[in-house]
Design an enzyme around this catalytic site. Structure first.
Site, PDB file in Angstrom:
ATOM      1  N   ARG A  25     -18.318  -0.854  10.064  1.00  0.00           N
ATOM      2  CA  ARG A  25     -16.919  -0.761  10.487  1.00  0.00           C
ATOM      3  C   ARG A  25     -16.638   0.601  11.088  1.00  0.00           C
ATOM      4  O   ARG A  25     -17.094   1.609  10.578  1.00  0.00           O
ATOM      5  CB  ARG A  25     -16.021  -0.947   9.264  1.00  0.00           C
ATOM      6  CG  ARG A  25     -15.369  -2.294   9.218  1.00  0.00           C
ATOM      7  CD  ARG A  25     -14.761  -2.524   7.891  1.00  0.00           C
ATOM      8  NE  ARG A  25     -13.667  -1.591   7.583  1.00  0.00           N
ATOM      9  CZ  ARG A  25     -12.895  -1.705   6.514  1.00  0.00           C
ATOM     10  NH1 ARG A  25     -13.097  -2.682   5.664  1.00  0.00           N
ATOM     11  NH2 ARG A  25     -11.939  -0.835   6.285  1.00  0.00           N
ATOM     12  N   ARG A  81       0.817  -1.202   0.000  1.00  0.00           N
ATOM     13  CA  ARG A  81       0.000   0.000   0.000  1.00  0.00           C
ATOM     14  C   ARG A  81       0.854   1.256   0.000  1.00  0.00           C
ATOM     15  O   ARG A  81       0.336   2.370   0.039  1.00  0.00           O
ATOM     16  CB  ARG A  81      -0.854  -0.024   1.265  1.00  0.00           C
ATOM     17  CG  ARG A  81      -2.311   0.255   0.993  1.00  0.00           C
ATOM     18  CD  ARG A  81      -3.077  -0.194   2.205  1.00  0.00           C
ATOM     19  NE  ARG A  81      -4.311   0.488   2.310  1.00  0.00           N
ATOM     20  CZ  ARG A  81      -5.474  -0.147   2.451  1.00  0.00           C
ATOM     21  NH1 ARG A  81      -5.526  -1.446   2.474  1.00  0.00           N
ATOM     22  NH2 ARG A  81      -6.563   0.543   2.578  1.00  0.00           N
ATOM     23  N   ARG A 141      -9.131   8.421   4.785  1.00  0.00           N
ATOM     24  CA  ARG A 141      -8.633   7.228   4.089  1.00  0.00           C
ATOM     25  C   ARG A 141      -8.415   7.490   2.607  1.00  0.00           C
ATOM     26  O   ARG A 141      -7.465   6.997   2.018  1.00  0.00           O
ATOM     27  CB  ARG A 141      -9.610   6.058   4.270  1.00  0.00           C
ATOM     28  CG  ARG A 141      -9.457   5.386   5.635  1.00  0.00           C
ATOM     29  CD  ARG A 141     -10.666   4.578   6.004  1.00  0.00           C
ATOM     30  NE  ARG A 141     -10.923   3.466   5.122  1.00  0.00           N
ATOM     31  CZ  ARG A 141     -12.117   2.886   4.984  1.00  0.00           C
ATOM     32  NH1 ARG A 141     -13.158   3.348   5.644  1.00  0.00           N
ATOM     33  NH2 ARG A 141     -12.254   1.872   4.187  1.00  0.00           N
TER      34      ARG A 141
END
Ligand code: ADP
Ligand code: ZN
Length: 210
Positions: free
Chosen positions: A156, A88, A167
């Protein structure tokens, strides 16, 4: 087949990873699922990971690289795998390329930010097995229960709007550069995400098999 999936959070990467896992008969390895399992079990890794995840940040590279080193050693990896969530960052990609693992393909699944914010708004996740659902686009057969394992579905903690925006920022800054990185290595395939899961799956398989 050793495959890396790249996509923004909420682009449907996990869903496509599951589809590809069945299609090729190899495991899909979700770093998010590994981290959330550690959080729910209260492990040392889980305690560290929770702080970063709830802020929409990535957990530190050295830690993530160590976790994946261990995961790759497990038996089920020997015939290939689909990586959902690793690497990532460029540092993670460099660590992977320095290891003895040879990646065959990298698939970038493209979805615009607007669609993502809307989708993550209705996302539900099984608290037992991690399968994902959506309040409108992918409803479970029985409300609140997982089709696969009967587990309880919930939202979540990092799907709240502020964290979703963070994010996305993290994705653009740290993960998106991997697209060019793998394009230069000649490994990149690109598929456009569609509104229907079946259409996205078709686009993904076409991109991989082209
Ligand atoms: P999404 O792709 O929808 O953000 P994931 O389940 O893949 O969800 O990941 C959830 C969180 O776990 C990420 O926001 C990040 O904090 C952490 N995480 C997952 N994979 C990595 C990674 N390779 N490196 C660092 N942090 C990670
Ligand atoms: Zn389940």
């Amino acid at each position: 087949m050793r495959l890396i999936l790249l996509a923004a959070p909420g682009a449907g990467k996990g869903t496509q990873a599951e589809m590809l896992s069945e299609h090729y008969g190899i495991p899909s390895i979700s770093t998010g699922a590994i981290l959330r399992k550690n959080i729910s079990e209260g492990t040392e890794l889980g305690k560290i990971a929770a702080e970063y995840i709830n802020d929409g940040k990535l957990i530190p590279d050295d830690l993530m690289i160590k976790v994946m080193d261990e995961r790759f050693k497990q038996d089920d990896c020997k015939n290939g795998f689909i990586l959902d969530g690793f690497p990532r960052t460029i540092a993670q990609a460099e660590a992977l390329s320095a290891s003895d693992i040879v990646i065959d393909k990298v698939l970038s699944l493209e979805v615009d930010d607007e669609t993502i914010v809307e989708r993550l708004g209705g996302r539900l996740e099984c608290k037992s097995c991690g399968a994902t659902y959506h309040t409108e686009h992918r409803t479970p057969k029985i409300e609140g229960k997982c089709d696969k394992c009967g587990g309880e579905l919930g939202v979540r903690s990092d799907d709240k709007p502020e964290t979703v925006r963070e994010r996305l920022k993290t994705y653009h800054a740290q993960t998106e550069p991997l697209i060019e990185y793998y394009r230069e290595k000649g490994l990149l395939c690109v598929a456009k995400g569609r509104s229907e899961i079946a259409d996205t799956s078709k686009a993904v398989l076409e991109a991989l098999e082209a």
